[in-house]
Design an enzyme around this catalytic site. Structure first.
Site, PDB file in Angstrom:
ATOM      1  N   CYS A 167       0.831  -1.215   0.000  1.00 26.14           N
ATOM      2  CA  CYS A 167       0.000   0.000   0.000  1.00 26.14           C
ATOM      3  C   CYS A 167       0.866   1.266   0.000  1.00 26.14           C
ATOM      4  O   CYS A 167       1.964   1.280   0.543  1.00 26.14           O
ATOM      5  CB  CYS A 167      -0.882  -0.010   1.244  1.00 26.14           C
ATOM      6  SG  CYS A 167      -1.973   1.413   1.320  1.00 26.14           S
ATOM      7  N   ASP A 223      -6.884  -3.832  11.119  1.00 26.96           N
ATOM      8  CA  ASP A 223      -5.706  -2.974  11.203  1.00 26.96           C
ATOM      9  C   ASP A 223      -5.520  -2.537  12.657  1.00 26.96           C
ATOM     10  O   ASP A 223      -6.396  -2.746  13.506  1.00 26.96           O
ATOM     11  CB  ASP A 223      -5.975  -1.748  10.298  1.00 26.96           C
ATOM     12  CG  ASP A 223      -4.747  -0.905  10.026  1.00 26.96           C
ATOM     13  OD1 ASP A 223      -3.658  -1.257  10.504  1.00 26.96           O
ATOM     14  OD2 ASP A 223      -4.913   0.114   9.331  1.00 26.96           O
TER      15      ASP A 223
HETATM   16  O1  LIG Z   1      -0.903   4.564   4.628  1.00 28.46           O
HETATM   17  C1  LIG Z   1      -1.591   5.559   4.930  1.00 28.46           C
HETATM   18  O2  LIG Z   1      -1.087   6.670   5.012  1.00 28.46           O
HETATM   19  C2  LIG Z   1      -3.069   5.403   5.160  1.00 28.46           C
HETATM   20  C3  LIG Z   1      -3.822   6.543   5.324  1.00 28.46           C
HETATM   21  C4  LIG Z   1      -5.185   6.444   5.531  1.00 28.46           C
HETATM   22  C5  LIG Z   1      -5.806   5.217   5.579  1.00 28.46           C
HETATM   23  C6  LIG Z   1      -5.034   4.065   5.444  1.00 28.46           C
HETATM   24  C7  LIG Z   1      -3.665   4.136   5.241  1.00 28.46           C
HETATM   25  N1  LIG Z   1      -2.877   3.011   5.089  1.00 28.46           N
HETATM   26  C8  LIG Z   1      -3.260   1.710   5.511  1.00 28.46           C
HETATM   27  O3  LIG Z   1      -2.777   1.471   6.807  1.00 28.46           O
HETATM   28  C9  LIG Z   1      -2.630   0.079   6.999  1.00 28.46           C
HETATM   29  C10 LIG Z   1      -1.352  -0.347   7.656  1.00 28.46           C
HETATM   30  O4  LIG Z   1      -0.342   0.537   7.561  1.00 28.46           O
HETATM   31  P1  LIG Z   1       1.088   0.218   8.221  1.00 28.46           P
HETATM   32  O5  LIG Z   1       1.653  -0.971   7.478  1.00 28.46           O
HETATM   33  O6  LIG Z   1       0.899  -0.060   9.663  1.00 28.46           O
HETATM   34  O7  LIG Z   1       1.879   1.448   7.968  1.00 28.46           O
HETATM   35  C11 LIG Z   1      -2.777  -0.555   5.646  1.00 28.46           C
HETATM   36  O8  LIG Z   1      -4.083  -1.109   5.570  1.00 28.46           O
HETATM   37  C12 LIG Z   1      -2.683   0.583   4.698  1.00 28.46           C
HETATM   38  O9  LIG Z   1      -3.448   0.341   3.535  1.00 28.46           O
END
Ligand SMILES: O=C(O)c1ccccc1N[C@@H]1O[C@H](COP(=O)(O)O)[C@@H](O)[C@H]1O
Length: 192
Positions: free
Chosen positions: A2, A119
């Site tokens: 992502c 998440d």
């Molecule tokens: O990544 C971002 O900035 C974000 C912003 C808003 C909604 C979702 C976002 N990302 C999502 O966050 C999780 C996990 O992130 P991490 O690996 O802990 O950094 C994942 O589902 C991203 O798609």
């Protein structure tokens, strides 16, 4: 995978074998990308690799407009959006993912979406949660996110048993800047 923003990292994710690549359209994110820029990246992605637009708390008309402009096939909503947002996205031909924090998940908490992603509390923050934070795991296939990294993803897959994983900050050299080597290491670590 992502929060991609460059051709180099999209290509690295695809070549490493990622099943899906994601683009963040949530205002305020360090990974925010313009829809037109995302469209140029989506055009590099071969058929068979899912393209995902990530949104949080935006009006559904804006979500659909940006998703269409970018050309993604899947809409992932992180903002506790109402069920009708998922219905509108599905009616418009998109696949859907509802992202919900482990703290807020209940067995009934994923109505409306085709798939569920669980998440940590602050998406994109690199924060993990433990199986104890998810005492009643989903009974449907689900995706795990939240603080995954190349060095912890295999253990967390074993602990939680998700059907897939989603990562953002764990494959970055600095916030918002993906590292192709970490992308490759992450995908390799998810494979048996
Ligand atoms: O990544 C971002 O900035 C974000 C912003 C808003 C909604 C979702 C976002 N990302 C999502 O966050 C999780 C996990 O992130 P991490 O690996 O802990 O950094 C994942 O589902 C991203 O798609």
């Amino acid at each position: 995978m992502c929060g991609l923003r460059t051709a180099e990292t999209v290509d690295a994710a695809v070549e490493a074998g990622a099943d899906a690549v994601g683009f963040v359209f949530a205002p305020g994110s360090v990974r925010l990308i313009e829809a037109a820029d995302a469209a140029a990246l989506v055009a590099r992605v071969p058929a068979g690799v899912e393209t995902v637009g990530v949104f949080r708390g935006q009006p559904i008309d804006e979500v659909l407009r940006l998703a269409r402009e970018a050309g993604v096939g899947t809409i992932q909503l992180h903002g506790d959006e109402p069920d009708d947002h998922f219905a509108r996205a599905a009616d418009a031909g998109f696949r859907t993912i509802r992202a919900i924090s482990a703290a807020r998940f209940t067995a009934a908490g994923h109505a409306g979406a085709q798939r569920l992603l669980i998440d940590a509390t602050v998406p994109g923050s690199g924060t993990t949660f433990s199986p104890a934070d998810l005492p009643v795991p989903p009974t449907v296939d689900w995706l795990l996110a939240g603080g995954l990294r190349p060095d912890n993803v295999a253990a967390l897959i074993a602990a939680f048993g998700p059907s897939g994983v989603d990562v953002s900050s764990g494959v970055e050299a600095e916030p918002g800047v993906k590292d192709p080597a970490l992308i490759r290491a992450f995908v390799a670590a998810t494979r048996p």
